[in-house]
Scaffold this motif. Sequence first.
Motif, mmCIF file in Angstrom:
data_model
loop_
_atom_site.group_PDB
_atom_site.id
_atom_site.type_symbol
_atom_site.label_atom_id
_atom_site.label_comp_id
_atom_site.label_asym_id
_atom_site.label_seq_id
_atom_site.Cartn_x
_atom_site.Cartn_y
_atom_site.Cartn_z
ATOM 1 N N ILE A 60 -14.631 -16.413 15.562
ATOM 2 C CA ILE A 60 -15.690 -16.459 16.581
ATOM 3 C C ILE A 60 -15.178 -15.961 17.921
ATOM 4 O O ILE A 60 -15.813 -15.121 18.564
ATOM 5 C CB ILE A 60 -16.237 -17.898 16.717
ATOM 6 C CG1 ILE A 60 -17.033 -18.267 15.470
ATOM 7 C CG2 ILE A 60 -17.132 -18.007 17.956
ATOM 8 C CD1 ILE A 60 -17.616 -19.656 15.497
ATOM 9 N N GLN A 61 -14.038 -16.462 18.349
ATOM 10 C CA GLN A 61 -13.554 -16.109 19.681
ATOM 11 C C GLN A 61 -12.673 -14.872 19.629
ATOM 12 O O GLN A 61 -11.516 -14.926 19.214
ATOM 13 C CB GLN A 61 -12.782 -17.289 20.272
ATOM 14 C CG GLN A 61 -13.694 -18.466 20.608
ATOM 15 C CD GLN A 61 -12.922 -19.597 21.219
ATOM 16 O OE1 GLN A 61 -12.135 -20.239 20.544
ATOM 17 N NE2 GLN A 61 -13.142 -19.853 22.506
ATOM 18 N N MET A 62 -13.266 -13.745 20.020
ATOM 19 C CA MET A 62 -12.524 -12.485 20.082
ATOM 20 C C MET A 62 -12.835 -11.805 21.402
ATOM 21 O O MET A 62 -13.860 -12.076 22.030
ATOM 22 C CB MET A 62 -12.896 -11.569 18.906
ATOM 23 C CG MET A 62 -12.497 -12.106 17.553
ATOM 24 S SD MET A 62 -12.754 -10.908 16.213
ATOM 25 C CE MET A 62 -14.556 -10.881 16.146
ATOM 26 N N LYS A 63 -11.958 -10.897 21.816
ATOM 27 C CA LYS A 63 -12.166 -10.163 23.067
ATOM 28 C C LYS A 63 -13.374 -9.237 22.922
ATOM 29 O O LYS A 63 -13.699 -8.795 21.833
ATOM 30 C CB LYS A 63 -10.920 -9.350 23.413
ATOM 31 C CG LYS A 63 -9.654 -10.202 23.533
ATOM 32 C CD LYS A 63 -8.433 -9.326 23.766
ATOM 33 C CE LYS A 63 -7.157 -10.133 23.767
ATOM 34 N NZ LYS A 63 -6.784 -10.617 22.421
ATOM 35 N N LYS A 64 -14.008 -8.905 24.020
ATOM 36 C CA LYS A 64 -15.198 -8.055 24.048
ATOM 37 C C LYS A 64 -16.270 -8.666 23.152
ATOM 38 O O LYS A 64 -16.742 -9.762 23.428
ATOM 39 C CB LYS A 64 -14.859 -6.617 23.648
ATOM 40 C CG LYS A 64 -13.903 -5.934 24.633
ATOM 41 C CD LYS A 64 -13.671 -4.476 24.287
ATOM 42 C CE LYS A 64 -12.718 -3.834 25.268
ATOM 43 N NZ LYS A 64 -12.430 -2.430 24.920
ATOM 44 N N MET A 65 -16.657 -8.008 22.060
ATOM 45 C CA MET A 65 -17.696 -8.565 21.197
ATOM 46 C C MET A 65 -17.132 -9.739 20.402
ATOM 47 O O MET A 65 -16.141 -9.593 19.696
ATOM 48 C CB MET A 65 -18.243 -7.501 20.232
ATOM 49 C CG MET A 65 -19.370 -8.015 19.341
ATOM 50 S SD MET A 65 -19.924 -6.797 18.104
ATOM 51 C CE MET A 65 -20.806 -5.640 19.134
ATOM 52 N N ASP A 66 -17.782 -10.918 20.505
ATOM 53 C CA ASP A 66 -17.275 -12.064 19.746
ATOM 54 C C ASP A 66 -17.926 -12.127 18.367
ATOM 55 O O ASP A 66 -18.793 -11.313 18.021
ATOM 56 C CB ASP A 66 -17.463 -13.371 20.523
ATOM 57 C CG ASP A 66 -18.925 -13.740 20.743
ATOM 58 O OD1 ASP A 66 -19.796 -13.295 19.961
ATOM 59 O OD2 ASP A 66 -19.220 -14.476 21.708
#
Length: 232
Positions: A60-66
């Motif tokens: 779920i938690q990723m840089k830019k597009m989650d």
Amino acid sequence: MINIVICDDEYIEIAYITALVRKWAKARCVAMRLAGYESAESFLFACDNNKMVDILLLDIQMKKMDGIELARHIRQDNEILQIIFITGYSDFISEGYDVSALHYLMKPIKEAKLFEVLDKALLRIRKTPRLITLPKAGGDIKISADDILYAEVISHTVNVYLVKGKEEFHMRISDMEDFLGEGFFKCHRSYIVSIKHVMRVTKTTIVLSSGHEIPLSRNLYDAANQAFINYN
């Protein structure tokens, strides 16, 4: 053959989950293709046609597009992809209902729980009637996976034999294998059969419910038997 993708912005997590998924596939005798992507953007770039992906293990938690945003993007035109969210926090769980997530896995992922969820995903895939989109001159066509008996390559043409009729496609047999995905078995360099329609496996042939006898490569006899047993 099922297609599984892991999307997580930490390489160490991709490596860890990859090892677990491979262990699951080996234990269940499931033929699969597995790929990993370190961002939502790289996944979208590589898999424009995400209908060829069966299971997506998505951080779920990723840089830019989650992961939530990526899942919403996918759900615009793909309702059957099995999405399994991975997260270190329980705060996001309610958002998964909006994108019909199969399950949430909390980090650190436990092997037994992952196996349980993958079993559930596989069962859903096998129970869901699947439409396969195949490219053809004049426009793509959709064929129900249940209607396909087998595919045969002759020169540069793949003939797909249906319960009623036949369709021709200009592509390699390996590309057709990718399009067909789960529920099909490449039993010979020139043939792919629908496991659903297999009635009997001999040392040299696969006999279909239609009465067709399809050549079976001798070195694939054990794999064909196992695929037939696992499917049924």
